[in-house]
Design an enzyme around this catalytic site. Structure first.
Site, mmCIF file in Angstrom:
data_model
loop_
_atom_site.group_PDB
_atom_site.id
_atom_site.type_symbol
_atom_site.label_atom_id
_atom_site.label_comp_id
_atom_site.label_asym_id
_atom_site.label_seq_id
_atom_site.Cartn_x
_atom_site.Cartn_y
_atom_site.Cartn_z
ATOM 1 N N LYS A 89 0.923 -1.085 0.032
ATOM 2 C CA LYS A 89 -0.040 0.021 -0.187
ATOM 3 C C LYS A 89 0.652 1.142 -0.038
ATOM 4 C CE LYS A 89 -3.456 2.425 2.778
ATOM 5 N NZ LYS A 89 -4.128 2.546 3.948
ATOM 6 N N HIS B 248 -6.468 2.175 14.305
ATOM 7 C CA HIS B 248 -6.838 0.797 13.900
ATOM 8 C C HIS B 248 -5.526 -0.005 14.240
ATOM 9 C CE1 HIS B 248 -4.040 2.251 10.835
ATOM 10 N NE2 HIS B 248 -3.865 0.993 10.352
ATOM 11 N N ASP C 33 -3.597 -3.596 12.442
ATOM 12 C CA ASP C 33 -3.674 -4.098 11.032
ATOM 13 C C ASP C 33 -4.284 -5.582 10.868
ATOM 14 O OD1 ASP C 33 -2.301 -1.844 10.119
ATOM 15 O OD2 ASP C 33 -0.221 -2.837 9.844
ATOM 16 N N HIS D 44 -2.427 1.939 16.225
ATOM 17 C CA HIS D 44 -1.648 3.178 15.678
ATOM 18 C C HIS D 44 -2.649 3.910 14.675
ATOM 19 C CE1 HIS D 44 -1.575 -0.192 12.943
ATOM 20 N NE2 HIS D 44 -1.072 0.540 11.712
#
Length: 727
Positions: free
Chosen positions: A202, A221, A223, A277
């Site tokens: 990404k 959020h 991962d 994070h």
């Protein structure tokens, strides 16, 4: 209709020095209000070239357990490879908008790949200040070159070169993480897909933002991946949540930032932590980053590894296909923990449909079946006007859609998200109850009781297995069918507090607490009514009687220390609250997962009616104490007892000891439970300030009243000031 990208919005916003309202975060998210600016702890930095593999394994395992994030230097990827990767990505985002749109993710695509702005379902219509490009870079069978830009011309070559170097780093990381769990070297990699493990790149592009104090590049959020390997540019922006604060992650040139993802937390059964994070933005400079997510094949089911599960460490997570996990995460459906009711995909959907709601459900909602039993007790919206149950699937949809009934939503002056203090948190005193220096122990307990009204005791002498058994049987009772639990329900016309139920105190403004409970007396034998002691699990009675036997010795010693701390005889306080007639009332609090823990409370702010309360919590954070005009979390300490000074000791001590004001918050994904025992005087015993503690300098502050009258005052919400007496 053309999609407006953040890069375009940023250009027009700079001209007017404002941003559209959909990018303005709530106050509890705004970086200017929530970023810690004090002493900043540093994310661990690890030298990946360390020849001592044992030491390297230890450092990585510790960082993964304590932080869920670390940076690696000397990782072996040449500097020019990383520089070329960044250069090609930057040049793509500097292309004309029309050319970038050639690689846009199609609106109806089920794949995550492509150029775009929106990824997750947007809560409350808010948006993140970022554009992105996703595409797989490994294995070759997963690559779709349709999403690899043709401009700049070097794009494919530099990404393939970076992939060639990042794969060995990923493999070595997984092997060291595996060794750190006591597993074989290749075990973690095999359990996240082996050679089918996907590398998803990404590129995040965060353009300059006129109001970086109000916006976020990426919201908080974790991962979804197994691990994430990230290359940042030099512009500060990555933040990590630790110790209830958001901290900047220091940029280290040429380092790789490693995130532990959800799948490794699940496989390790919680030993490794998936890092929470987010990303902030800047006013004048573009920030970019290049994370690579190491993802399992979509049909691979991920759950805790059997080698990491035992009686002391039961499974904390439900085994689930990775594609189902991703669906839940992207659509903001709660990922619940281990579900003993999970019946598998097809039969679960059939079961829910059979309950009367024919809407199509994605199969990954099966964990919500566990919520069915408490929804019937907790939510009055699951009953019709004449008392019949509504369909369980209706309750499930309410849970899944992230809402709670209005009667559980507290006012703004009570809501935990607004009222919980997030700065430096003072710690409730922790006291070693095995201290052989009785005078020192007395002093510590007296000071904590005067200044806090709450403290925790460790080394109290109650065996670990006794507490574990108490918790196990309580949890098993609340996991019974609703019909079986209702056999122990408090009768509607009963004047006793004992029994299973939901409502205890008179509800102010019609509000309700997010908790079910079970009350019953455990001592003295003459006060016990076994009608309210569950017969299931069969070990319930033995476990509670064994705990009571151990607890009484601790309580007697507490009373003697508290009495001496007031300058009284050792047995004076205990005699004044009933002596051998003192009642031990057990309560089990069951706080099920709540879709909106920011709005609800498990138990509202209150002081205990008891003399003292001795509480066993489970490991889920929830207890809060009010001090210095703030609500603070009470840190969980394994195997400690939490001691509350109750109203009766405040009265007897004429205000020298303080009855603690406390409350309980709830959790979105985990069930919290607690086992308080209230040490209560006989109902007809009159309680008032002890005469030895009253003099000209210390006037009598409260009237003498019977315990029964004070219970009525507290439960019916009469004013709690019992009436000052002027002498």
């Amino acid at each position: 209709m053309a999609v407006e990208r953040v890069q375009t919005i940023a250009f027009s916003s700079i001209l007017v020095d404002t941003i559209p309202p959909e990018f303005i975060r709530s106050e509890k998210e705004q970086p200017a209000l929530t970023t810690c600016l004090g002493c900043i702890p540093q994310v661990p930095t690890i030298d990946f070239s360390d020849p001592d593999e044992g030491n390297l394994t230890r450092l990585i395992a510790e960082a993964s357990s304590e932080w869920g994030m670390f940076q690696i230097v000397n990782h072996g990827i040449p500097s020019e490879v990383i520089t070329n990767l960044k250069k090609a990505g930057k040049e793509f985002f500097e292309l004309p908008q029309e050319e970038k749109e050639l690689y846009a993710k199609p609106p109806d695509s089920k794949s995550i790949e492509g150029y775009g702005s929106k990824l997750q379902k947007e809560v409350e219509g808010k948006k993140a200040w970022v554009d992105h490009l996703f595409h797989n870079i490994w294995p070759p069978s997963a690559i779709n070159y349709q999403y690899w830009p043709k401009n700049p011309p070097s794009y494919r070559a530099v990404n393939e070169e970076y992939c060639k170097w990042v794969q060995p780093v990923g493999h070595r990381l997984l092997s060291l993480l595996s060794l750190g769990l006591g597993l074989e070297k290749n075990e973690l990699k095999e359990n996240v897909g082996g050679d089918e493990l996907k590398y998803l790149l990404k590129i995040n592009y965060y353009p300059p933002c006129p109001r970086p104090d109000l916006a976020l590049g990426v919201v908080a959020h974790t991962d979804m991946s197994s691990i994430t390997i990230l290359v940042p540019n030099e512009v500060q922006g990555l933040q990590v949540f630790r110790d209830d604060h958001w901290f900047d992650v220091k940029y280290i040139p040429d380092a790789l930032v490693i995130h532990i993802g959800d799948q490794l937390e699940i496989l390790s059964n919680g030993k490794y932590k998936s890092v929470l994070h987010r990303t902030t933005v800047t006013k004048e400079i573009t920030r970019m980053s290049w994370p690579v997510f190491l993802e399992p094949p979509s049909e691979l089911a991920i759950g805790p590894l059997p080698k990491l599960i035992n009686e002391k460490n039961p499974p904390k997570y439900q085994k689930k296909k990775y594609c189902d996990y991703v669906y839940c995460k992207l659509n903001k459906i709660a990922q619940t923990k281990y579900c003993r009711y999970c019946l598998g995909t097809d039969c679960t959907v059939a079961m829910i449909r059979g309950l009367g709601d024919r809407r199509e459900l994605h199969p990954c909602i099966c964990p919500a079946i566990e919520s069915y039993s408490y929804q019937l007790r907790l939510s009055h919206f699951c009953r019709t006007a004449n008392g019949h149950r509504e369909s369980a699937s209706h309750c499930l949809f309410v849970l899944i859609e992230g809402t709670i009934p209005p009667e559980f939503i507290r006012s703004e002056k009570e809501q935990p998200a607004i009222t919980t203090f997030h700065g430096y948190v003072p710690q409730v005193p922790t006291i070693d109850f095995s201290d052989p220096d009785e005078a020192n122990l007395t002093r510590l307990i007296a000071v904590a009781s005067m200044e806090w009204g709450i403290f925790q005791i460790v080394n109290h002498g109650i065996p670990f297995h006794v507490i574990t058994s108490l918790q196990k049987v309580g949890r098993e009772f609340f996991e019974l069918s609703q019909e079986e639990k209702e056999l122990y329900a408090k009768p509607p016309d009963s004047k006793s507090i004992e029994g299973y139920g939901t409502k205890l105190q008179k509800e102010v403004e019609g509000k309700k607490a997010w908790v079910d409970h079970l009350f019953h007396k455990v001592w003295p034998p003459s006060a016990i009514n076994y009608h309210f002691w569950p017969k299931n699990p069969p070990s319930y009675r033995d476990a509670n009687e064994e705990y009571t036997k151990c607890l009484r010795g601790v309580a007697d010693r507490l009373f003697s220390r508290l009495s001496l701390g007031l300058g009284l005889d050792e047995d004076e306080l205990k005699k004044s609250v009933g002596g051998d007639e003192l009642t031990y009332l057990l309560k089990i609090n069951y706080y099920p997962p709540c879709p909106r823990p920011d709005l609800a409370l498990g138990v509202v702010a209150h002081t205990d009616m008891s003399s003292i309360t001795m509480l066993v919590p489970n490991e889920v954070q929830g207890l809060q104490v009010f001090r210095d005009d703030h609500w603070f979390d009470v840190k969980y300490i394994p195997n400690a007892l939490v001691i509350h000074i109750g109203d009766q000791l405040e009265i007897l001590s004429n205000g020298k000891y303080k009855s603690v004001l406390h409350r309980t918050t709830v959790n979105k994904e985990m069930t919290r439970m607690s086992w308080p025992v209230f040490l209560e005087p006989p109902p007809e015993l009159a309680i008032g300030p002890l005469s030895k503690l009253i003099n000209e300098e210390n006037h009598q502050n409260t009237r003498r009243r019977s315990t029964a009258i004070m219970c009525i005052v507290s439960l019916t919400r009469f004013p709690v000031n019992y009436g000052r007496v002027n002498i």
